[in-house]
Design a protein around this motif. Structure first.
Motif, PDB file in Angstrom:
ATOM      1  N   MET A 158       0.886  -1.169   0.000  1.00  9.38           N
ATOM      2  CA  MET A 158       0.000   0.000   0.000  1.00  9.38           C
ATOM      3  C   MET A 158       0.922   1.216   0.000  1.00  9.38           C
ATOM      4  O   MET A 158       2.113   1.102   0.325  1.00  9.38           O
ATOM      5  N   CYS A 159       0.426   2.360  -0.365  1.00 10.12           N
ATOM      6  CA  CYS A 159       1.240   3.575  -0.333  1.00 10.12           C
ATOM      7  C   CYS A 159       0.320   4.759  -0.058  1.00 10.12           C
ATOM      8  O   CYS A 159      -0.593   5.028  -0.844  1.00 10.12           O
ATOM      9  N   GLY A 160       0.563   5.441   1.057  1.00  8.05           N
ATOM     10  CA  GLY A 160      -0.317   6.551   1.450  1.00  8.05           C
ATOM     11  C   GLY A 160      -0.150   7.761   0.563  1.00  8.05           C
ATOM     12  O   GLY A 160      -1.135   8.313   0.057  1.00  8.05           O
ATOM     13  N   HIS A 161       1.092   8.189   0.347  1.00  6.70           N
ATOM     14  CA  HIS A 161       1.271   9.382  -0.496  1.00  6.70           C
ATOM     15  C   HIS A 161       0.804   9.078  -1.909  1.00  6.70           C
ATOM     16  O   HIS A 161       0.241   9.941  -2.589  1.00  6.70           O
ATOM     17  N   GLY A 162       1.032   7.813  -2.361  1.00  6.58           N
ATOM     18  CA  GLY A 162       0.606   7.423  -3.702  1.00  6.58           C
ATOM     19  C   GLY A 162      -0.911   7.428  -3.833  1.00  6.58           C
ATOM     20  O   GLY A 162      -1.457   7.770  -4.891  1.00  6.58           O
ATOM     21  N   THR A 163      -1.615   7.056  -2.762  1.00  6.42           N
ATOM     22  CA  THR A 163      -3.089   7.048  -2.804  1.00  6.42           C
ATOM     23  C   THR A 163      -3.615   8.489  -2.883  1.00  6.42           C
ATOM     24  O   THR A 163      -4.595   8.769  -3.600  1.00  6.42           O
ATOM     25  N   ILE A 164      -2.941   9.401  -2.178  1.00  2.00           N
ATOM     26  CA  ILE A 164      -3.341  10.819  -2.269  1.00  2.00           C
ATOM     27  C   ILE A 164      -3.064  11.324  -3.691  1.00  2.00           C
ATOM     28  O   ILE A 164      -3.921  11.970  -4.322  1.00  2.00           O
ATOM     29  N   GLY A 165      -1.878  10.989  -4.225  1.00  2.00           N
ATOM     30  CA  GLY A 165      -1.539  11.402  -5.596  1.00  2.00           C
ATOM     31  C   GLY A 165      -2.500  10.805  -6.612  1.00  2.00           C
ATOM     32  O   GLY A 165      -2.954  11.488  -7.547  1.00  2.00           O
ATOM     33  N   LEU A 166      -2.843   9.526  -6.431  1.00  2.00           N
ATOM     34  CA  LEU A 166      -3.769   8.861  -7.360  1.00  2.00           C
ATOM     35  C   LEU A 166      -5.150   9.522  -7.310  1.00  2.00           C
ATOM     36  O   LEU A 166      -5.785   9.755  -8.345  1.00  2.00           O
TER      37      LEU A 166
END
Ligand code: PYC
Length: 310
Positions: A84-92
């Protein structure tokens, strides 16, 4: 290959919209394993220089198993496929809004670690409600070659973290090289000693946690990622693991909000609710900005089409 690049608190995310290998159907964790074992050349070529950049995380969009999810996603950096990736989920989420695929409100996204909920507040601001996070071991002492005894907690927030608080080195940009060297040594020592998750999952990230020089903020962190780059953002999964430790120590009440700074000073607002299995359900609020939309070209005659392997 069509991509959209964004950054979340300085940490880049490259969303891959088309042109990636077909990973088939079935659970996302199986498709993530397939990406890791059969398509390493593909994801490295997208992340490595000159096409990619240090610290970049890729977000490969895939069909979700759960039809109520707006998309499925598999995150990776240059060296590992991530749960999982938190910053990536925000970016996505900001990328999906930029594309007009979602509007303000709540949406679900499926990851290999489970389904997460996002709330899009405006074009840049997103709250991620992460999967249940937990502390697995408290006060584990490692003998780290070149550094001696280092004590920290092992916690899960969608990836596996070894968290040292307080940091043995001040968490400041001037110290990034020393912070990187010591956290790499700690991760290697943890792996050598078999310290990790309940099922033997290896530590993939290390966090040094320090008081913030600014009393407005709860703390400042340095987060080492699997590719030995540091997270420019405060790390969504790392912040989730940290919330689990704070909750287990009775140092933060459910619903109480803190602001976590990264080593470069970008911030997330964090809070949690108790989880169903003695862990915590973290909320992470941060901001992302779109940087570019591009078609990646892989020219047969380019000697560095697979990226620069050092
Ligand atoms: O935000 O969870 C995160 C993350 C993991 C690796 C880089 N960022």
């Amino acid at each position: 290959m069509h991509v959209i690049d964004s950054h979340t608190g300085g940490e880049p995310t490259r969303v891959i919209l088309s042109g990636a290998p077909d990973l088939g159907k079935g659970p996302l964790a199986d498709r993530a394993r397939k990406l890791a074992t059969e398509h390493k050349g593909f994801y490295r070529s997208v992340m490595l220089e000159p096409r990619g950049q240090p610290a970049m995380v890729g977000a490969l969009l895939v069909e979700p198993v759960d039809p109520t999810c707006v998309t499925g996603v598999i995150f990776f950096d240059v060296d590992a496929v991530l749960g999982m990736c938190g910053h990536g989920t925000i970016g996505l989420t900001v990328t999906l809004a930029y594309q007009g695929r979602i509007s303000a409100g709540h949406h679900k996204i499926e990851t290999p670690a489970g389904v997460v909920t996002v709330e899009l507040h405006d074009a840049h601001t997103v709250t991620v409600t992460n999967i249940e996070s937990r502390r697995v071991h408290r006060d584990v002492t490692l003998d780290v070659p070149g550094y001696g005894a280092v004590t920290g907690d092992v916690a899960y927030g969608g990836n596996w973290f070894f968290i040292v608080d307080p940091s043995p080195i001040p968490v400041e940009t001037a110290n990034i090289r020393q912070l990187t060297e010591m956290t790499v040594a700690i991760r290697e020592a943890a792996i050598t000693c078999g310290i990790g998750g309940e099922q033997g999952e290896p530590i993939d990230h290390v966090i040094f946690q320090d008081a913030s020089p600014n009393p407005e903020f709860h703390s400042r962190n340095f987060v080492l990622c699997p590719d030995n780059n540091y997270d420019r953002s405060p790390c969504g999964t790392g912040s989730s693991a940290r919330l689990a430790c704070l909750a287990a120590d009775g140092a933060l009440e459910p619903g109480e909000e803190i602001t976590q700074q990264s080593v470069i000073g970008s911030t997330y607002r964090l809070s949690y609710q108790p989880g169903p299995n003695q862990g915590v359900i973290p909320s992470i609020t941060g901001q992302a900005h779109i940087m570019s939309e591009a078609t990646l070209v892989f020219d047969e005659n380019d000697p560095f089409r697979a990226g620069i392997e050092l």
